[in-house]
Motif scaffolding. Structure first.
Motif, PDB file in Angstrom:
ATOM      1  N   UNK A   1      48.332  81.022  61.600  1.00  0.00           N
ATOM      2  CA  UNK A   1      49.105  82.200  61.976  1.00  0.00           C
ATOM      3  C   UNK A   1      48.231  83.433  61.823  1.00  0.00           C
ATOM      4  N   UNK A   2      48.210  84.258  62.860  1.00  0.00           N
ATOM      5  CA  UNK A   2      47.502  85.535  62.816  1.00  0.00           C
ATOM      6  C   UNK A   2      48.556  86.621  62.734  1.00  0.00           C
ATOM      7  N   UNK A   3      48.522  87.395  61.659  1.00  0.00           N
ATOM      8  CA  UNK A   3      49.565  88.392  61.472  1.00  0.00           C
ATOM      9  C   UNK A   3      48.978  89.722  61.039  1.00  0.00           C
ATOM     10  N   UNK A   4      49.767  90.753  61.221  1.00  0.00           N
ATOM     11  CA  UNK A   4      49.357  92.090  60.866  1.00  0.00           C
ATOM     12  C   UNK A   4      50.290  93.089  61.520  1.00  0.00           C
ATOM     13  N   UNK A   5      50.176  94.360  61.176  1.00  0.00           N
ATOM     14  CA  UNK A   5      51.059  95.381  61.768  1.00  0.00           C
ATOM     15  C   UNK A   5      50.745  95.604  63.247  1.00  0.00           C
ATOM     16  N   UNK A   6      51.617  96.304  63.919  1.00  0.00           N
ATOM     17  CA  UNK A   6      51.397  96.630  65.330  1.00  0.00           C
ATOM     18  C   UNK A   6      50.077  97.374  65.496  1.00  0.00           C
ATOM     19  N   UNK A   7      49.325  96.974  66.532  1.00  0.00           N
ATOM     20  CA  UNK A   7      48.056  97.633  66.815  1.00  0.00           C
ATOM     21  C   UNK A   7      46.877  97.130  66.014  1.00  0.00           C
ATOM     22  N   UNK A   8      47.073  96.016  65.278  1.00  0.00           N
ATOM     23  CA  UNK A   8      45.985  95.520  64.422  1.00  0.00           C
ATOM     24  C   UNK A   8      44.962  94.688  65.188  1.00  0.00           C
TER      25      UNK A   8
ATOM     26  N   UNK B   1      54.222  89.298  63.460  1.00  0.00           N
ATOM     27  CA  UNK B   1      54.209  90.336  62.435  1.00  0.00           C
ATOM     28  C   UNK B   1      55.119  89.941  61.276  1.00  0.00           C
ATOM     29  N   UNK B   2      55.776  88.769  61.409  1.00  0.00           N
ATOM     30  CA  UNK B   2      56.772  88.338  60.429  1.00  0.00           C
ATOM     31  C   UNK B   2      56.131  87.495  59.334  1.00  0.00           C
ATOM     32  N   UNK B   3      56.182  87.993  58.112  1.00  0.00           N
ATOM     33  CA  UNK B   3      55.652  87.248  56.977  1.00  0.00           C
ATOM     34  C   UNK B   3      56.407  85.948  56.768  1.00  0.00           C
ATOM     35  N   UNK B   4      57.732  85.981  56.891  1.00  0.00           N
ATOM     36  CA  UNK B   4      58.527  84.782  56.626  1.00  0.00           C
ATOM     37  C   UNK B   4      58.186  83.661  57.602  1.00  0.00           C
ATOM     38  N   UNK B   5      57.976  83.995  58.882  1.00  0.00           N
ATOM     39  CA  UNK B   5      57.629  82.981  59.864  1.00  0.00           C
ATOM     40  C   UNK B   5      56.252  82.383  59.559  1.00  0.00           C
ATOM     41  N   UNK B   6      55.285  83.237  59.336  1.00  0.00           N
ATOM     42  CA  UNK B   6      53.922  82.755  59.091  1.00  0.00           C
ATOM     43  C   UNK B   6      53.844  81.923  57.829  1.00  0.00           C
ATOM     44  N   UNK B   7      54.456  82.388  56.747  1.00  0.00           N
ATOM     45  CA  UNK B   7      54.358  81.689  55.467  1.00  0.00           C
ATOM     46  C   UNK B   7      55.148  80.385  55.476  1.00  0.00           C
ATOM     47  N   UNK B   8      56.216  80.325  56.281  1.00  0.00           N
ATOM     48  CA  UNK B   8      57.035  79.114  56.317  1.00  0.00           C
ATOM     49  C   UNK B   8      56.372  77.984  57.086  1.00  0.00           C
ATOM     50  N   UNK B   9      55.541  78.311  58.086  1.00  0.00           N
ATOM     51  CA  UNK B   9      55.044  77.272  58.983  1.00  0.00           C
ATOM     52  C   UNK B   9      53.543  77.017  58.917  1.00  0.00           C
TER      53      UNK B   9
ATOM     54  N   UNK C   1      49.530  76.470  58.120  1.00  0.00           N
ATOM     55  CA  UNK C   1      48.619  75.899  57.125  1.00  0.00           C
ATOM     56  C   UNK C   1      47.734  76.997  56.546  1.00  0.00           C
ATOM     57  N   UNK C   2      47.385  77.954  57.397  1.00  0.00           N
ATOM     58  CA  UNK C   2      46.489  79.034  56.996  1.00  0.00           C
ATOM     59  C   UNK C   2      46.920  80.312  57.710  1.00  0.00           C
ATOM     60  N   UNK C   3      46.784  81.425  57.017  1.00  0.00           N
ATOM     61  CA  UNK C   3      47.203  82.715  57.550  1.00  0.00           C
ATOM     62  C   UNK C   3      45.988  83.632  57.641  1.00  0.00           C
ATOM     63  N   UNK C   4      45.882  84.334  58.756  1.00  0.00           N
ATOM     64  CA  UNK C   4      44.837  85.336  58.950  1.00  0.00           C
ATOM     65  C   UNK C   4      45.517  86.698  59.004  1.00  0.00           C
ATOM     66  N   UNK C   5      45.162  87.576  58.076  1.00  0.00           N
ATOM     67  CA  UNK C   5      45.708  88.930  58.076  1.00  0.00           C
ATOM     68  C   UNK C   5      44.707  89.849  58.767  1.00  0.00           C
ATOM     69  N   UNK C   6      45.185  90.566  59.802  1.00  0.00           N
ATOM     70  CA  UNK C   6      44.342  91.520  60.513  1.00  0.00           C
ATOM     71  C   UNK C   6      44.828  92.944  60.277  1.00  0.00           C
ATOM     72  N   UNK C   7      43.877  93.861  60.254  1.00  0.00           N
ATOM     73  CA  UNK C   7      44.199  95.274  60.132  1.00  0.00           C
ATOM     74  C   UNK C   7      43.118  96.110  60.775  1.00  0.00           C
TER      75      UNK C   7
ATOM     76  N   UNK D   1      50.320  95.557  50.398  1.00  0.00           N
ATOM     77  CA  UNK D   1      51.409  96.349  50.966  1.00  0.00           C
ATOM     78  C   UNK D   1      52.021  95.666  52.177  1.00  0.00           C
ATOM     79  N   UNK D   2      51.198  94.966  52.950  1.00  0.00           N
ATOM     80  CA  UNK D   2      51.708  94.342  54.172  1.00  0.00           C
ATOM     81  C   UNK D   2      52.589  93.131  53.881  1.00  0.00           C
TER      82      UNK D   2
END
Length: 351
Positions: free
Chosen positions: A35-42, A194-202, A204-210, A234-235
């Motif tokens: 999962x690749x996650x981060x705020x809008x525009x990241x 952008x949803x932490x709950x979706x990424x963390x629930x499913x 194997x690995x999470x990539x946080x972008x900013x 904070x994110x």
């Protein structure tokens, strides 16, 4: 060590003077749910679009299956995408939507119908073959979009905010559907959200972008419990962040000495998750911060209490309904917030 299915090397994307993606490096293993996650525009969606061949990189390289893909058009990459808008054809039936990709590939009608039937059954859509997609519920349309993408049996599936338009109860159900599909099929999923709950629930690995860069990569639990810096802390949610000076295993935060065993002397930022905070009416035997109650937020079976700390900072603590009853908080009432010595995580100082 096995060659990664996907390798991004110094990948960049600029629009004029704006750098949307600033030279990222990333490897994705075959069969991984990332999962690749981060705020809008990241830069997360731009990265996905470059992977899919929908955007040309301004620099760097994309390898899929060991083959350099920078100049390979999207239709030759075999990397279907499930869009936030689903992008279904409203004038076609469920069956016609699902078999569209197979038809474009020139598969015989009988084989198309057989493969479509398998996927409709797998996704619980039997009996809906002739129904128009605009007559389906949101969850059913989501399943049609998945079937259309997976019926071609790709090695990878890209998903761009696929659950954002669904009601909360449907999101939970679809998380289960996606997780089971990915595990059963062994397909690599690259999921942007952008949803932490979706990424963390499913995942194997999470990539946080900013700000166009990868800030942290790791397992969901590691990201949640050990954020690398203030941006990540904070994110990812309800964290308390403290800045102070460490000396002899103690950090001085706004004049309060708090235990921080094993930390190096000098300036430090620490994070304590809301669920690791203890709230009490009386000053505990351990070091504690005195704080003023501000408000509360019900989150399922738990309650998040918000306080104003001695330096005016917002503090958060997660309590149960029973604990809330015993504390009987009201605005302006003072409490003491403390934690066990192993609760804080020391982050890289970013300011």
């Amino acid at each position: 060590m096995a060659e990664p299915l996907v390798r991004l090397t110094d990948l960049k994307k600029s629009y004029g003077n704006f750098e949307a993606v600033k030279g990222i490096d990333l490897e994705i293993a075959a069969g991984e749910f990332i999962a690749i996650m981060g705020p809008s525009g990241c830069g997360k969606t731009t990265t996905l679009r470059m992977l899919a061949g929908l955007e040309a990189p301004s620099g760097g390289e994309i390898f899929i299956g060991g083959e350099r893909m920078n100049d390979v058009p999207a239709h030759e990459r075999d990397t279907p995408m499930v869009w936030q808008s689903l992008a279904l054809f409203p004038f076609l039936s469920v069956r016609e939507n699902v078999e569209f990709g197979l038809k474009m590939r020139g598969l015989p009608k009988r084989e198309r119908r057989e493969r479509v039937a398998v996927w409709l059954e797998r996704l619980g859509l039997e009996g809906f073959e002739k129904r128009r997609v605009d007559a389906l519920s949101g969850g059913q349309r989501q399943r049609v979009a998945l079937a259309r993408s997976l019926v071609t049996e790709p090695k990878m599936l890209f998903l761009d905010e696929p659950l954002s338009a669904l009601d909360a109860h449907l999101v939970i159900r679809m998380q289960g559907v996606l997780s089971k599909l990915q595990k059963d099929l062994g397909i690599t999923f690259v999921y942007v959200t952008h949803s932490q709950s979706e990424a963390f629930a499913m995942a194997d690995r999470v990539v946080i972008m900013g700000h166009g860069e990868i800030v942290q990569t790791g397992r969901p639990k590691d990201i949640f419990r050990a954020p690398r810096n203030r941006f990540v802390a904070e994110f990812v949610g309800r964290n308390n962040i403290f800045a102070g000076t460490v000396a002899g295993g103690v950090i001085n935060v706004d004049g309060t000495q708090l235990p921080l065993p094993g930390a190096a002397d000098g300036p430090a930022e620490i994070v304590v998750a809301a669920d690791r905070m203890t709230v009490s009416l009386e000053r505990p035997n351990t070091a504690a911060l005195e704080a003023e109650f501000v408000s509360e937020e019900f989150v399922g079976t738990a309650i998040i209490c918000y306080f104003e700390g001695p330096g005016g900072e917002e503090l958060k603590a997660q309590v149960t309904e029973r604990e809330l009853e015993l504390l009987a908080p009201e605005p302006g009432k003072h409490f003491f917030l403390s934690w066990e010595p192993d609760a804080p995580h020391v982050m890289a100082v970013t300011s």
